[in-house]
Design an enzyme around this catalytic site. Structure first.
Site, PDB file in Angstrom:
ATOM      1  N   CYS A  93      13.212  -7.151  -1.053  1.00  0.00           N
ATOM      2  CA  CYS A  93      14.270  -7.761  -0.261  1.00  0.00           C
ATOM      3  C   CYS A  93      15.118  -8.767  -1.050  1.00  0.00           C
ATOM      4  O   CYS A  93      15.941  -8.339  -1.862  1.00  0.00           O
ATOM      5  CB  CYS A  93      13.658  -8.372   1.009  1.00  0.00           C
ATOM      6  SG  CYS A  93      14.857  -8.570   2.337  1.00  0.00           S
ATOM      7  N   HIS A 191       8.847  -5.308   3.310  1.00  0.00           N
ATOM      8  CA  HIS A 191       7.757  -6.281   3.269  1.00  0.00           C
ATOM      9  C   HIS A 191       6.564  -5.532   3.855  1.00  0.00           C
ATOM     10  O   HIS A 191       6.470  -4.331   3.744  1.00  0.00           O
ATOM     11  CB  HIS A 191       8.082  -7.498   4.146  1.00  0.00           C
ATOM     12  CG  HIS A 191       9.306  -8.245   3.735  1.00  0.00           C
ATOM     13  ND1 HIS A 191       9.285  -9.277   2.839  1.00  0.00           N
ATOM     14  CD2 HIS A 191      10.605  -8.121   4.102  1.00  0.00           C
ATOM     15  CE1 HIS A 191      10.502  -9.753   2.675  1.00  0.00           C
ATOM     16  NE2 HIS A 191      11.323  -9.077   3.425  1.00  0.00           N
TER      17      HIS A 191
HETATM   18  N1  GLN Z   1      18.204 -13.450   2.935  1.00  0.00           N
HETATM   19  C1  GLN Z   1      18.281 -12.044   2.632  1.00  0.00           C
HETATM   20  C2  GLN Z   1      18.875 -11.201   3.746  1.00  0.00           C
HETATM   21  O1  GLN Z   1      18.864 -11.612   4.891  1.00  0.00           O
HETATM   22  C3  GLN Z   1      16.902 -11.556   2.249  1.00  0.00           C
HETATM   23  C4  GLN Z   1      15.920 -11.599   3.382  1.00  0.00           C
HETATM   24  C5  GLN Z   1      14.529 -11.252   2.986  1.00  0.00           C
HETATM   25  O2  GLN Z   1      14.129 -11.409   1.826  1.00  0.00           O
HETATM   26  N2  GLN Z   1      13.767 -10.823   3.949  1.00  0.00           N
HETATM   27  O3  GLN Z   1      19.341 -10.127   3.488  1.00  0.00           O
END
Ligand code: GLN
Length: 245
Positions: A93, A191
């Protein structure tokens, strides 16, 4: 036999149990008598990235990402060289977004990424949240990889995708693709934590590192009954979800 697992910015990038991925890698090595050292790398604990056999970088809030991105930029060349040289990298992510040119956050701020790959990510209206099932393009059996996504950023690129989306959104919710692969680098929005629920992926990562370092060709089999129970539990939430391969 020993591998060094660099956990990148564990204090700033650790959403949705990403640390479970580190535990999975370490345990699956130890259960086979392979030494695995976890090296925490962060702003107050910079280490020589050339010592890494596996890099793991988790996801983060826009705020955490901003802090990490500005600190990590000076490692652009060394990380890029390491990936070219076949170092193993799993980027989740926010970590995946970081390997691209830039991330435009929910407030419209453009945060420069490492630019190892020439994709960009832009936050759009509505977050993409929920369970994800993909069919992987790494040739791993079973083909399914399960995880959980929560991101506002949408990523578009022309690299090989990590997989095609069966359930959920993936890179952008539009083109049916999830993540990217380049050499031994995997970027993904999953995740989960992804590795405990997908032992075949965990072993692929360990074996890639051992192949590169020691020319090891296969891993001793483990009893993955519990891990696949967790994997299949996600598949069973969706009709016809279980992989027959
Ligand atoms: N802040 C980033 C987004 O919203 C990554 C989010 C995350 O790592 N879950 O795309």
């Amino acid at each position: 036999m020993k591998i060094n697992i660099f956990h990148m910015y564990p204090d700033l990038l650790n959403l949705y149990g990403d640390i479970g991925n580190i535990i999975s890698l370490k345990k699956r090595c130890e259960w086979r008598g392979i030494e695995a050292e976890i090296v925490d790398f962060s702003i107050s604990n910079e280490r020589d990235v050339n010592d890494a056999d596996i890099f793991f970088m988790g996801g983060g809030s826009d705020r955490g990402q901003g802090i990490v991105y500005s600190h990590f930029l000076k490692y652009k060349n060394s990380v890029s060289d390491a990936i070219e040289d076949g170092s193993v990298f799993l980027a989740i992510c926010g970590g995946y977004q970081l390997l691209g040119e830039s991330y435009i956050d929910a407030d419209g701020n453009k945060i420069p990424g490492l630019g190892v790959f020439d994709y960009t990510t832009e936050s759009e209206e509505g977050r993409l949240i929920g369970n994800v099932v993909i069919e992987n393009n790494l040739g791993l059996k079973p083909r399914t990889i399960v995880g959980f996504e929560n991101h506002g950023g949408r990523t578009y690129h022309n690299y090989d995708a990590f997989g095609s989306v069966r359930v959920g959104n993936g890179n952008n919710g539009k083109d049916g693709l999830e993540g990217m692969i380049y050499k031994n680098c995997i970027g993904t929005y999953l995740h989960g934590p992804i590795l405990p629920k997908n032992p075949h992926l965990s072993d692929h990562i360990i074996l890639s590192a051992l192949k590169r370092k020691y020319d090891i060709k296969e891993l001793e089999k483990l009893d993955d009954t519990q891990e696949y129970a967790a994997h299949n539990n996600v598949l069973d939430l969706y009709a016809g979800g279980r992989s027959t391969e």
